[in-house]
Design an enzyme around this catalytic site. Structure first.
Site, PDB file in Angstrom:
ATOM      1  N   ASP A   1      -5.457   4.614  -2.333  1.00  0.00           N
ATOM      2  CA  ASP A   1      -6.709   3.865  -2.169  1.00  0.00           C
ATOM      3  C   ASP A   1      -7.685   4.411  -3.203  1.00  0.00           C
ATOM      4  O   ASP A   1      -7.407   5.435  -3.850  1.00  0.00           O
ATOM      5  CB  ASP A   1      -7.232   4.068  -0.730  1.00  0.00           C
ATOM      6  CG  ASP A   1      -8.383   3.128  -0.378  1.00  0.00           C
ATOM      7  OD1 ASP A   1      -8.748   2.256  -1.200  1.00  0.00           O
ATOM      8  OD2 ASP A   1      -8.931   3.276   0.738  1.00  0.00           O
TER       9      ASP A   1
ATOM     10  N   CYS B   1      -4.495  -1.016  -0.779  1.00  0.00           N
ATOM     11  CA  CYS B   1      -5.224  -2.006   0.027  1.00  0.00           C
ATOM     12  C   CYS B   1      -6.099  -2.918  -0.845  1.00  0.00           C
ATOM     13  O   CYS B   1      -6.474  -4.000  -0.410  1.00  0.00           O
ATOM     14  CB  CYS B   1      -6.067  -1.307   1.086  1.00  0.00           C
ATOM     15  SG  CYS B   1      -7.123  -0.011   0.422  1.00  0.00           S
TER      16      CYS B   1
ATOM     17  N   HIS C   1      -9.259   1.039   9.724  1.00  0.00           N
ATOM     18  CA  HIS C   1      -9.058  -0.276   9.078  1.00  0.00           C
ATOM     19  C   HIS C   1      -7.750  -0.875   9.615  1.00  0.00           C
ATOM     20  O   HIS C   1      -6.762  -1.021   8.887  1.00  0.00           O
ATOM     21  CB  HIS C   1      -9.019  -0.106   7.562  1.00  0.00           C
ATOM     22  CG  HIS C   1      -9.256  -1.374   6.800  1.00  0.00           C
ATOM     23  ND1 HIS C   1      -9.501  -2.592   7.412  1.00  0.00           N
ATOM     24  CD2 HIS C   1      -9.294  -1.619   5.455  1.00  0.00           C
ATOM     25  CE1 HIS C   1      -9.675  -3.512   6.486  1.00  0.00           C
ATOM     26  NE2 HIS C   1      -9.554  -2.959   5.297  1.00  0.00           N
TER      27      HIS C   1
ATOM     28  N   ARG D   1     -17.190  -6.267  10.230  1.00  0.00           N
ATOM     29  CA  ARG D   1     -16.978  -5.246   9.180  1.00  0.00           C
ATOM     30  C   ARG D   1     -18.298  -4.521   8.955  1.00  0.00           C
ATOM     31  O   ARG D   1     -19.335  -5.155   8.720  1.00  0.00           O
ATOM     32  CB  ARG D   1     -16.536  -5.868   7.863  1.00  0.00           C
ATOM     33  CG  ARG D   1     -16.693  -4.869   6.711  1.00  0.00           C
ATOM     34  CD  ARG D   1     -16.129  -5.326   5.415  1.00  0.00           C
ATOM     35  NE  ARG D   1     -14.685  -5.263   5.441  1.00  0.00           N
ATOM     36  CZ  ARG D   1     -13.927  -5.121   4.354  1.00  0.00           C
ATOM     37  NH1 ARG D   1     -14.475  -5.000   3.169  1.00  0.00           N
ATOM     38  NH2 ARG D   1     -12.622  -5.098   4.450  1.00  0.00           N
TER      39      ARG D   1
ATOM     40  N   GLN E   1      -5.762  -3.882   8.138  1.00  0.00           N
ATOM     41  CA  GLN E   1      -5.079  -3.500   6.894  1.00  0.00           C
ATOM     42  C   GLN E   1      -3.701  -2.894   7.225  1.00  0.00           C
ATOM     43  O   GLN E   1      -2.700  -3.228   6.591  1.00  0.00           O
ATOM     44  CB  GLN E   1      -5.942  -2.490   6.125  1.00  0.00           C
ATOM     45  CG  GLN E   1      -5.337  -2.048   4.811  1.00  0.00           C
ATOM     46  CD  GLN E   1      -5.311  -3.158   3.770  1.00  0.00           C
ATOM     47  OE1 GLN E   1      -6.335  -3.764   3.483  1.00  0.00           O
ATOM     48  NE2 GLN E   1      -4.143  -3.440   3.215  1.00  0.00           N
TER      49      GLN E   1
ATOM     50  N   ARG F   1      -2.513  -9.903   4.609  1.00  0.00           N
ATOM     51  CA  ARG F   1      -3.737  -9.733   5.415  1.00  0.00           C
ATOM     52  C   ARG F   1      -3.971 -10.984   6.262  1.00  0.00           C
ATOM     53  O   ARG F   1      -4.348 -10.902   7.426  1.00  0.00           O
ATOM     54  CB  ARG F   1      -4.967  -9.493   4.516  1.00  0.00           C
ATOM     55  CG  ARG F   1      -4.960  -8.237   3.679  1.00  0.00           C
ATOM     56  CD  ARG F   1      -4.961  -6.975   4.517  1.00  0.00           C
ATOM     57  NE  ARG F   1      -5.996  -6.938   5.530  1.00  0.00           N
ATOM     58  CZ  ARG F   1      -7.300  -6.698   5.294  1.00  0.00           C
ATOM     59  NH1 ARG F   1      -7.724  -6.431   4.074  1.00  0.00           N
ATOM     60  NH2 ARG F   1      -8.180  -6.686   6.278  1.00  0.00           N
TER      61      ARG F   1
END
Ligand code: CP
Length: 336
Positions: free
Chosen positions: A234, A275, A138, A111, A141, A320
């Site tokens: 988001d 998310c 991402h 990440r 996700q 996730r």
């Protein structure tokens, strides 16, 4: 019963466009199987004895915990390496670090900021590398989001999936391309100045033409959310953009997800996804600071929507882990 297993062994997971529709759907099917097994107490140690490096240049709750728990459930050992723990790109080149990590670990999660870094890790380490978020994409996700959609609607094809807010961040990019890949009617609803980059829209349109999906980019909220099965948003300001708060609030306030927007969909079954983390109340120091400076008690989503029956955000967060587990098992495990 899983569809025929695509050949994913040894492959890295960097962004949605690297996979065929069948491969991407396979990850979701496998995640459903692994989730069911975990709920029933059936172990699945497909990575027994493997060692996994978890590289984090940015903070994380969900991604870090998902990779850690997934590793342990799969029988692997996770090793967390934070931004001050190794020399990645500072005193040692990414290429050299990748070669060293690849001699010791069987798989690497990364990440960070530049997408180029995760590509270089994949190029030079010789082991599967998994993208836990970069400035551009991402993808783990997206898998969790689509698993949550499938759990709620039973299918992904034709789902009217609407992302509202900052249309050019990593999550928006991934959902646009991922949605087009699997045949969704995917829409980005944002101010024109925050529309996704042209090359991302073109890529999504090419994928939609093959999958039977559809791509719409609009700044009109009424048009964008009409008939939506999923409303997704988001944060308005991503990590590293905190100096832009006042400007973003002015720009994005009409795109706040509130009960009025939910009603505008005309769909009583519409689900809300985010998310996370979300700014929906004043229970964080960050939220209180924004309130003191800008007078906003909630931002991209109201507390009413966040806590409503439409909201599936905690199922999504749990997913996730199941989807990340599927990615690691499919690309590194010995699945029959
Ligand atoms: N959604 C997400 O990536 O969460 P974290 O930043 O907590 O990993």
């Amino acid at each position: 019963m899983l569809a025929a297993t695509p050949k994913l062994q040894g492959k890295s997971f960097l962004c949605e466009k690297d996979f065929s529709r069948e491969e991407f759907l396979y990850f979701i099917e496998l995640a459903m199987k692994l989730k069911d097994e975990k709920k029933r107490g059936i172990t699945h140690r497909h990575l027994e004895g493997k060692n996994i490096a978890l590289l984090f240049e940015k903070p994380s709750t969900r991604t870090r915990c998902a990779f850690t728990v997934a590793c342990i459930d799969l029988g692997a050992h996770p090793e967390y390496l934070g931004k001050d723990d190794i020399q990645l790109g500072k005193k040692e080149s990414i290429e050299d670090t990748a070669k060293v990590l690849g001699r010791m670990f069987d798989g690497i999660e990364f990440r960070g900021f530049e997408h180029k870094k995760v590509e270089m890790l994949a190029q030079h380490s010789g082991v599967p590398v998994w993208n836990g978020l970069t400035d551009q994409w991402h993808p783990t996700q997206t898998l969790a989001d689509f698993l949550t959609v499938k759990e709620n609607f039973g299918h992904l094809e034709g789902i009217q999936f609407v992302y509202v807010g900052d249309g050019r961040n990593n999550v928006a990019n991934s959902l646009l391309v991922g949605g087009a890949l699997v045949g969704m009617d995917v829409r980005i609803c944002s101010p024109e100045s925050l529309f996704p980059a042209e090359e991302i829209v073109e890529l999504a349109k090419e994928l939609a033409a093959k999958s039977g999906g559809n791509v719409t980019i609009t700044s009109n909220v009424d048009e964008g959310v009409a008939g939506a099965d999923v409303i997704y948003t988001d944060v308005w300001v991503s990590m590293g953009e905190e100096d832009q708060f006042a400007e973003r609030i002015a720009l994005l306030s009409p795109y706040q997800v509130n009960m009025d927007m939910i009603r505008k969909t005309g769909n009583e079954q519409v689900i809300f996804l985010h998310c996370l983390p979300a700014f929906h109340d004043l229970e964080t120091s960050y939220g209180k600071d924004i309130y003191d400076k800008h007078g906003l008690p909630e931002m991209e989503v109201t507390n009413e929507v966040f806590r409503s029956e439409h909201s599936k955000v905690f199922d999504q967060a749990e997913n996730r882990m199941h989807t990340i587990k599927a990615v690691m098992a499919a690309t590194l495990g010995n699945l029959k």
